[in-house]
Design an enzyme around this catalytic site. Structure first.
Site, PDB file in Angstrom:
ATOM      1  N   LYS A 206      -1.446  12.935  -6.075  1.00  0.00           N
ATOM      2  CA  LYS A 206      -2.739  12.052  -5.671  1.00  0.00           C
ATOM      3  C   LYS A 206      -3.335  11.183  -4.512  1.00  0.00           C
ATOM      4  O   LYS A 206      -2.162  11.314  -3.527  1.00  0.00           O
ATOM      5  CB  LYS A 206      -1.933  11.014  -6.055  1.00  0.00           C
ATOM      6  CG  LYS A 206      -2.677   9.495  -6.739  1.00  0.00           C
ATOM      7  CD  LYS A 206      -2.039   7.582  -5.590  1.00  0.00           C
ATOM      8  CE  LYS A 206      -2.368   8.114  -4.264  1.00  0.00           C
ATOM      9  NZ  LYS A 206      -4.245   7.605  -3.821  1.00  0.00           N
ATOM     10  N   GLU A 287       6.883  11.824   5.579  1.00  0.00           N
ATOM     11  CA  GLU A 287       6.854  12.141   6.640  1.00  0.00           C
ATOM     12  C   GLU A 287       6.223  11.099   6.700  1.00  0.00           C
ATOM     13  O   GLU A 287       5.051  10.888   6.469  1.00  0.00           O
ATOM     14  CB  GLU A 287       6.530  13.346   7.079  1.00  0.00           C
ATOM     15  CG  GLU A 287       6.486  14.768   6.518  1.00  0.00           C
ATOM     16  CD  GLU A 287       8.581  14.582   7.633  1.00  0.00           C
ATOM     17  OE1 GLU A 287       8.404  14.619   8.543  1.00  0.00           O
ATOM     18  OE2 GLU A 287       9.986  14.646   6.451  1.00  0.00           O
ATOM     19  N   CYS A 321      -0.600  12.100  13.776  1.00  0.00           N
ATOM     20  CA  CYS A 321       0.427  11.693  13.317  1.00  0.00           C
ATOM     21  C   CYS A 321       0.903  11.728  14.778  1.00  0.00           C
ATOM     22  O   CYS A 321       1.851  10.977  15.523  1.00  0.00           O
ATOM     23  CB  CYS A 321       1.649  12.035  12.742  1.00  0.00           C
ATOM     24  SG  CYS A 321       1.203  13.179  12.135  1.00  0.00           S
ATOM     25  N   GLU A 418       2.175   1.561  15.958  1.00  0.00           N
ATOM     26  CA  GLU A 418       1.207   2.931  15.698  1.00  0.00           C
ATOM     27  C   GLU A 418       0.348   2.856  15.050  1.00  0.00           C
ATOM     28  O   GLU A 418      -0.175   1.380  14.079  1.00  0.00           O
ATOM     29  CB  GLU A 418       1.711   3.662  14.324  1.00  0.00           C
ATOM     30  CG  GLU A 418       0.941   5.470  14.420  1.00  0.00           C
ATOM     31  CD  GLU A 418       1.035   5.943  12.950  1.00  0.00           C
ATOM     32  OE1 GLU A 418       1.308   5.573  12.130  1.00  0.00           O
ATOM     33  OE2 GLU A 418       1.246   6.972  13.154  1.00  0.00           O
TER      34      GLU A 418
HETATM   35  P1  NAP Z   1      -0.710   5.802   4.043  1.00  0.00           P
HETATM   36  O1  NAP Z   1      -2.028   4.549   3.837  1.00  0.00           O
HETATM   37  O2  NAP Z   1       0.681   5.329   3.693  1.00  0.00           O
HETATM   38  O3  NAP Z   1      -1.192   5.988   2.644  1.00  0.00           O
HETATM   39  C1  NAP Z   1      -0.166   7.510   2.335  1.00  0.00           C
HETATM   40  C2  NAP Z   1      -0.395   8.391   0.710  1.00  0.00           C
HETATM   41  O4  NAP Z   1       0.254   7.197   0.300  1.00  0.00           O
HETATM   42  C3  NAP Z   1      -2.176   7.765   0.155  1.00  0.00           C
HETATM   43  O5  NAP Z   1      -2.384   8.818  -0.633  1.00  0.00           O
HETATM   44  C4  NAP Z   1      -1.942   6.721  -0.462  1.00  0.00           C
HETATM   45  O6  NAP Z   1      -3.231   5.745  -1.347  1.00  0.00           O
HETATM   46  C5  NAP Z   1      -0.857   6.711  -1.041  1.00  0.00           C
HETATM   47  N1  NAP Z   1      -0.245   5.533  -1.419  1.00  0.00           N
HETATM   48  C6  NAP Z   1      -0.128   4.213  -1.013  1.00  0.00           C
HETATM   49  N2  NAP Z   1       0.610   2.877  -1.375  1.00  0.00           N
HETATM   50  C7  NAP Z   1       1.303   3.957  -2.181  1.00  0.00           C
HETATM   51  C8  NAP Z   1       2.461   3.472  -2.979  1.00  0.00           C
HETATM   52  N3  NAP Z   1       2.186   1.249  -2.919  1.00  0.00           N
HETATM   53  N4  NAP Z   1       3.117   3.841  -3.235  1.00  0.00           N
HETATM   54  C9  NAP Z   1       3.079   5.928  -3.838  1.00  0.00           C
HETATM   55  N5  NAP Z   1       1.328   5.609  -2.577  1.00  0.00           N
HETATM   56  C10 NAP Z   1       0.345   5.077  -1.944  1.00  0.00           C
HETATM   57  O7  NAP Z   1      -1.382   6.558   4.827  1.00  0.00           O
HETATM   58  P2  NAP Z   1      -2.640   7.124   5.691  1.00  0.00           P
HETATM   59  O8  NAP Z   1      -2.895   6.228   5.730  1.00  0.00           O
HETATM   60  O9  NAP Z   1      -2.818   7.754   4.076  1.00  0.00           O
HETATM   61  O10 NAP Z   1      -2.111   7.798   6.211  1.00  0.00           O
HETATM   62  C11 NAP Z   1      -2.287   7.500   8.006  1.00  0.00           C
HETATM   63  C12 NAP Z   1      -0.489   7.584   8.363  1.00  0.00           C
HETATM   64  O11 NAP Z   1      -0.282   8.933   7.771  1.00  0.00           O
HETATM   65  C13 NAP Z   1       0.073   7.254   9.579  1.00  0.00           C
HETATM   66  O12 NAP Z   1       0.948   6.794   9.470  1.00  0.00           O
HETATM   67  C14 NAP Z   1       0.396   9.242  10.342  1.00  0.00           C
HETATM   68  O13 NAP Z   1       1.003   8.721  11.274  1.00  0.00           O
HETATM   69  C15 NAP Z   1       1.002   9.494   8.797  1.00  0.00           C
HETATM   70  N6  NAP Z   1       0.692  11.430   8.996  1.00  0.00           N
HETATM   71  C16 NAP Z   1       2.029  11.431   9.078  1.00  0.00           C
HETATM   72  C17 NAP Z   1       3.009  12.802   8.665  1.00  0.00           C
HETATM   73  C18 NAP Z   1       3.535  13.614   9.460  1.00  0.00           C
HETATM   74  O14 NAP Z   1       4.004  14.996   8.775  1.00  0.00           O
HETATM   75  N7  NAP Z   1       4.518  12.723   9.997  1.00  0.00           N
HETATM   76  C19 NAP Z   1       0.595  13.344   8.729  1.00  0.00           C
HETATM   77  C20 NAP Z   1       0.026  13.175   8.853  1.00  0.00           C
HETATM   78  C21 NAP Z   1       0.279  11.293   8.854  1.00  0.00           C
HETATM   79  P3  NAP Z   1      -4.215   5.411  -1.096  1.00  0.00           P
HETATM   80  O15 NAP Z   1      -5.428   5.820  -0.407  1.00  0.00           O
HETATM   81  O16 NAP Z   1      -5.135   5.150  -2.602  1.00  0.00           O
HETATM   82  O17 NAP Z   1      -3.698   3.922  -0.508  1.00  0.00           O
END
Ligand code: NAP
Length: 518
Positions: A206, A287, A321, A418
Site C-alpha cells: 500500500k 521504522e 528521517c 519532528e
Molecule cells: P505516515 O503519515 O506515517 O505514512 C506512512 C504510510 O502509512 C503511508 O503509506 C500512509 O498511507 C500509511 N498509513 C497512514 N495511516 C495508516 C494506518 N492507520 N494504517 C496503516 N497505514 C497507514 O508517514 P509519511 O508522512 O508518509 O512519512 C514521513 C515519516 O516517515 C516521518 O516521520 C519520517 O521520519 C518517517 N521516515 C522514517 C524512516 C526511517 O527509516 N526511520 C525513513 C523515511 C521516513 P497514506 O499516505 O494513504 O496516509
C-alpha cells in the site's frame, strides 16, 4: 550466472552535458504522460474503482501526476487472499530464481533510471540529484537483497551433535503488508517490498497516497520481469481508511512499515491483537521519525561543518528521517559557526523541482506546508529567526524558505518535535559534554553527527551518542546500502537496519532439522 560482489550504484554527475540532456529528455517525456488514470494490481489483474484520488505535483499543485482508485476494505481482503494463495507456490520457488527477479528488475531500473527520477521530481518535489540518489538506492536494495538472499539460502553451521546430522534453514513467513512513506517513494518502497519477495513471502503493497505513481512504476517493472501475479499486489487508497483492515487481517503474518511515529505505534498496537483464526504472532517492522542532531565542537573545521549541516538540514527540503533538525554548537565557536551557516543557507536556490537550477524544491503537500508553517510560527517565539520563516511564491506550489532559528532551548518545541521540513534549530552548548547531553535529550535516536578534530571526543561520542546511525565529520544524511545499515533507536523504530546483513532475517524464520544417523 556469475554474481559480482555488491557495489553501490554510482550517482549521476549532472555537470556532465550528456547526463543533463538525458535527464531533461526524461523530464519532458514524463510530462507528456501526466494525468493518466492508473489501476491497482490484485492477483496479477488491473483493478479500477469508481472512486478515485489524485496525486499532485507539489511544485505546481494544479498539475495532476496521476489518478488512482480508492481501494476499499473489500479490496484489502481480495489482495490479502491473493497473496495468501500465491504464497503456497512462491514459498517453494528456489532462492536463485527469486533473486534473479530482483537482479532483472535492477537492470530495468538502470535502463530507465532518469525516467524514474523524473517521476519523483513531479510527484514528490525531488530535485534532480535527490531523485537520482533515490533511484540509485532502489537499485542498490535490489542488488544487495538479491545477494543476501543467496547467503541466507546457503549453509549455516550448527555445532556437531554426536550421532546426528543437524542443519538450519530459513523459511519465509507468509503474507507481508508493506507500507512505505512518500519521502523515499522508490528506494524505501522497493527495499521493503523486495526484501519480502526475495525471501519467499508474498506482498500487499500500500503506497503512500502522496506517491502512488512511482510505486506503480515499480510494480509494473516487477510484472515486466515476469514476477508471478499474486506475489506482489498493489493496493492504493487512504491509510486511515484501509490501513487498519490490512494490518489486522488474520492472514497477514508480517507488517513492514516506514513512516511517522504516530502511525507506526498504532500499527504495532493493532498488530499485537490476535484475530479469529490467526495462528501466529504478527511481526512488525516499524521504522519511524527522527529529531537528528549534528554537534559542532570547538575543535571542528567550521567550514566543513557549515556545509555538512546545510546539506543535512535542507537537502530534499529537510524531509528526510535522517535530516539534521538540530545543530548543537559549542559556545566557543557559536557566533562564527552561525555566520558561516547563514552564508551557505543564503545561497540556496528555491524553485521547481524539475528545474536543474534548483537546490531546493517544494514540500510535499499543502497539508505539510501548513503544519510546517505552524511549527515555524511557534518556533519564532522560541528563539531568534535568522533565515526564512515563511512560504515563498505565488501559492501555486508548496514552497517554504529554508528556515534557521537560533538560541533555541533544548526543551523547545522546535528542538523536540519532528517538523519534517526545511527548519533548523540552533542550540548553544557550554562544552562538548553539554552538547552530547542535549543531543541525547529526545525520544528519538535515528541519525547524528559530530564535527571535531579531537580523537578523544570521537571516542566519547562513539560510546555515548545514542543513535542508530552515527557519523563523524560528515553529513548525517545519505546512508548507503551495505555501507551504512539504516535504522534507529528508541522512538525512531525497531532498528531494522535496512541495507544491512541482518535485514532479511526479519522476513524469515529459522528451522532446525536434525536427523539421527543410522
Ligand atoms: P505516515 O503519515 O506515517 O505514512 C506512512 C504510510 O502509512 C503511508 O503509506 C500512509 O498511507 C500509511 N498509513 C497512514 N495511516 C495508516 C494506518 N492507520 N494504517 C496503516 N497505514 C497507514 O508517514 P509519511 O508522512 O508518509 O512519512 C514521513 C515519516 O516517515 C516521518 O516521520 C519520517 O521520519 C518517517 N521516515 C522514517 C524512516 C526511517 O527509516 N526511520 C525513513 C523515511 C521516513 P497514506 O499516505 O494513504 O496516509
Amino acid at each position: 550466472m556469475e554474481i559480482r560482489e555488491f557495489r553501490n550504484e554510482p550517482l549521476t554527475d549532472f555537470a556532465h552535458p550528456e547526463s543533463r540532456a538525458t535527464m531533461q529528455a526524461a523530464i519532458e517525456g514524463v510530462a507528456s504522460r501526466l494525468g493518466q488514470r492508473r489501476t491497482m494490481q490484485i492477483d496479477g489483474r488491473e483493478v479500477s474503482r469508481e472512486t478515485t484520488f489524485v496525486s499532485q505535483n507539489p511544485s505546481h499543485a494544479s498539475q495532476v501526476v496521476a489518478v488512482f482508485p480508492k481501494g476499499t476494505t473489500e479490496d484489502v481482503a481480495r489482495a490479502v487472499g491473493a497473496a495468501a494463495s500465491a504464497f503456497e507456490t512462491w514459498r517453494y520457488v528456489s532462492a536463485e530464481e527469486r533473486s534473479a527477479y530482483l537482479f532483472r528488475a535492477a537492470e530495468v531500473m538502470r535502463q530507465r533510471r532518469h525516467e524514474l527520477s523524473a517521476w519523483m521530481s513531479y510527484e514528490v518535489g525531488k530535485t534532480w540529484p535527490e531523485a537520482d540518489a533515490d533511484t540509485a538506492e532502489a537499485i542498490d536494495f535490489l542488488e544487495f537483497y538479491g545477494r543476501e538472499n543467496l547467503r541466507y539460502a546457503g549453509e549455516h553451521p550448527c555445532t556437531p551433535v554426536p550421532g546426528e546430522r543437524a542443519t538450519l534453514v530459513y523459511r519465509p513467513l507468509g503474507v507481508c503488508a508493506v507500507i512505505p512513506p512518500w519521502n523515499f517513494p522508490l528506494a524505501i518502497l522497493v527495499g521493503m517490498a523486495s526484501a519480502a519477495i526475495v525471501t519467499g513471502n508474498t506482498v500487499v503493497l500500500k503506497p503512500s497516497s502522496d506517491a502512488p505513481t512511482i510505486g506503480d512504476e515499480f510494480v509494473r517493472i516487477m510484472r515486466e520481469v515476469g514476477l508471478p501475479g499474486g506475489v506482489l499486489n498493489f493496493l492504493t487508497g487512504s491509510g486511515s481508511e484501509i490501513g487498519d483492515a490490512l494490518v489486522t487481517h488474520p492472514l497477514v503474518r508480517l507488517v513492514a512499515f516506514t513512516g511517522s511515529k504516530q502511525v507506526g505505534l498504532r500499527i504495532n498496537e493493532l498488530a499485537a491483537h490476535v484475530g479469529p483464526g490467526q495462528r501466529w504472532i504478527k511481526r512488525v517492522i516499524a521504522e519511524m521519525g527522527g529529531k537528528d542532531a549534528i554537534i559542532v565542537d570547538r575543535d571542528a573545521d567550521l567550514d566543513a561543518a557549515a556545509q555538512g549541516v546545510t546539506s543535512s538540514a535542507f537537502g530534499y527540503q529537510g524531509q528526510k528521517c535522517s535530516a539534521c533538525s538540530r545543530v548543537i554548537v559549542d559556545g566557543a565557536v557559536y557566533d562564527s559557526f552561525v555566520e558561516k551557516l547563514l552564508g551557505r543557507v543564503g545561497g540556496l536556490r528555491l524553485g521547481l523541482a524539475t528545474d536543474p537550477a534548483s537546490d531546493l524544491g517544494p514540500v510535499v503537500s499543502g497539508r505539510a506546508q501548513k503544519t510546517i508553517l505552524e511549527s515555524i510560527a511557534r518556533g519564532r517565539n522560541e528563539g531568534r529567526l535568522l533565515a526564512g520563516g515563511e512560504a515563498v511564491g505565488d501559492g501555486s506550489g508548496y514552497f517554504i524558505a529554508p528556515t534557521v532559528i537560533a538560541d533555541v532551548a533544548p526543551s523547545a518545541h522546535v528542538a523536540q518535535e519532528e517538523i519534517f521540513g526545511p527548519v533548523l534549530a540552533v542550540l548553544r552548548a557550554r562544552d562538548f559534554e553539554d552538547a552530547l547531553t542535549i543531543a541525547n535529550d529526545t525520544e528519538y535516536g535515528l541519525t547524528g553527527s559530530v564535527y571535531t578534530r579531537d580523537r578523544a571526543k570521537i571516542a566519547r561520542a562513539s560510546r555515548d551518542f545514542f543513535v542508530g546511525n552515527l557519523y563523524f565529520n560528515r553529513k548525517c544524511t545519505g546512508a548507503l546500502v551495505g555501507g551504512h545499515p539504516f535504522g534507529g533507536f528508541n522512538m525512531s523504530g525497531t532498528n531494522s537496519k535496512a541495507g544491512g546483513r541482518d535485514y532479511l532475517l526479519l522476513f524469515l524464520q529459522a528451522q532446525s532439522i536434525a536427523e539421527k544417523l543410522a
